[in-house]
Design a protein around this motif. Structure first.
Motif, short mmCIF file in Angstrom:
data_model
loop_
_atom_site.label_atom_id
_atom_site.label_comp_id
_atom_site.label_asym_id
_atom_site.label_seq_id
_atom_site.Cartn_x
_atom_site.Cartn_y
_atom_site.Cartn_z
N VAL A 105 -6.01 2.82 -1.20
CA VAL A 105 -4.71 3.69 -1.60
C VAL A 105 -5.67 4.54 -1.87
O VAL A 105 -6.53 4.48 -2.28
CB VAL A 105 -3.93 3.10 -2.04
N GLU B 284 -1.59 12.05 -2.23
CA GLU B 284 -0.70 11.88 -1.53
C GLU B 284 -0.45 12.64 -0.37
O GLU B 284 -0.46 13.76 0.03
CB GLU B 284 0.79 12.17 -2.02
N LYS C 29 0.54 -1.33 -0.47
CA LYS C 29 0.02 -0.14 -0.26
C LYS C 29 0.79 1.14 -0.38
O LYS C 29 0.54 2.35 -0.67
CB LYS C 29 -1.04 0.09 1.13
N VAL C 30 2.32 1.04 0.61
CA VAL C 30 2.78 2.21 0.72
C VAL C 30 4.56 2.35 0.22
O VAL C 30 4.57 2.97 -0.35
CB VAL C 30 2.51 2.88 2.41
N SER D 109 7.11 5.47 -0.03
CA SER D 109 5.93 6.18 -0.55
C SER D 109 5.09 7.25 -0.27
O SER D 109 4.92 7.31 0.98
CB SER D 109 5.47 5.84 -2.35
N ASP D 110 5.05 8.13 -0.93
CA ASP D 110 3.66 9.21 0.22
C ASP D 110 2.85 8.68 -0.08
O ASP D 110 1.28 9.73 0.69
CB ASP D 110 4.47 10.39 -0.44
N ARG D 111 1.85 8.09 -0.48
CA ARG D 111 0.94 7.20 -0.62
C ARG D 111 0.37 6.88 1.13
O ARG D 111 0.88 6.48 1.62
CB ARG D 111 1.10 6.11 -1.15
N SER E 37 -3.40 5.69 3.31
CA SER E 37 -4.27 4.35 3.00
C SER E 37 -5.39 4.28 4.09
O SER E 37 -4.86 4.88 4.94
CB SER E 37 -3.79 3.06 2.47
#
Length: 287
Positions: free
Chosen positions: A38, A42, A12-13, A29-31, A33
């Motif tokens: 997700v 961001e 997810k990240v 990442s800057d994701r 959820s």
């Protein structure tokens, strides 16, 4: 893609790359959820907060348990780590009654086989931290399981070691955090075995994505607590009446800014390092 690295998986990240037969590269990442979806928006620098704070804890908990950290890369979001044979359970420690633990308690009076005192309120501090394992879900939610089920998955002796180590890590971190104005209500660890079958802490540890961080000066048992984690974004999503399926909602600027601020504040309080100093030199968390 990092140079000379083979992409081998996505979470997810994080993105996962193989550097060679012995090393992996985790790129955060800057994701973000919420409810296992997700979101399309961001949170700037979120991945760097997760990477830096996890490395901070890895460096300071080696006396409790060895971990997979080998090095941080200059981007502040990439971790070189050892390959491990990961265990098939999530290792959750709860010091306070919240989230799915609170839901289980209100329904049964127990959490993952731990019978708790009657009359506890939401967010109450537990008499002792408890180990509440969960399955690792490929899709959807992880499912809480009892001790016997977890022991059957990993073996009784290894389960006892994992439980003991998880609680020791939680106690160490909770004391450090409380002295800096943060309550760690609960947290999730992931462990693996190295080539010599020794237990090693992997993935991430004690970050706003894997833990509930509450401001100690605002702690009021009896309801949900304000937090330094992604609860701020989660609460916004819930307010929309969203059905918690794909696609997730876009986050407005105020929620983006507010979420980033909470992540950064958690980093700075716990590490006692200015976040801008980390951005300039990620290895500052290793000293």
């Amino acid at each position: 893609m990092p140079e000379a690295a083979l992409h081998v998986g996505s979470g997810k990240v994080r993105e996962l790359y193989a550097l060679d037969d012995d090393r992996l590269l985790l790129v955060a990442s800057d994701r973000i959820s919420t409810f296992d979806v997700v979101l399309p928006t961001e949170i700037p620098d979120k991945g760097r907060v997760l990477t830096g704070l996890a490395a901070f804890w890895f460096t300071r908990t080696r006396g409790v348990c060895d971990n997979h950290l080998l090095a941080l890369r200059p981007d502040g979001r990439s971790t070189e780590c050892r390959r491990l044979e990961m265990l098939p359970i999530e290792c959750v420690v709860r010091g306070y009654l919240s989230g799915s633990g609170w839901k289980d308690y209100t329904a049964t009076g127990s959490v993952c086989g731990h019978t708790l005192p009657a009359g506890l309120v939401e967010s109450a501090e537990l008499p002792e931290p408890i180990f509440t394992p969960a399955t690792k879900a490929v899709t959807g939610h992880d499912e809480n399981i009892d001790r016997d089920t977890a022991a059957n998955l990993v073996g009784a002796a290894l389960f006892e070691q994992v439980e003991r180590t998880s609680i020791a890590l939680y106690r160490f971190a909770a004391e450090h955090a409380r002295e800096r104005g943060i309550i760690i209500a609960d947290t999730k660890f992931e462990f693996g075995l190295d080539e010599e079958r020794r237990l090693v802490l992997g993935d991430e540890a004690l970050t706003p994505d894997s833990s509930r961080f509450w401001p100690a000066d605002e702690f009021r048992p009896g309801s949900a607590q304000p937090s330094f984690d992604k609860q701020f974004a989660r609460d916004y999503c819930e307010s929309l009446g969203w059905d918690k399926t794909e696609p997730g909602p876009e986050l407005p600027e105020a929620v983006i800014v507010g979420t980033r601020a909470r992540y950064v504040e958690a980093f700075e309080r716990l590490a006692e390092i200015d976040f801008d100093d980390y951005l300039a030199d990620p290895e500052v968390v290793l000293r």
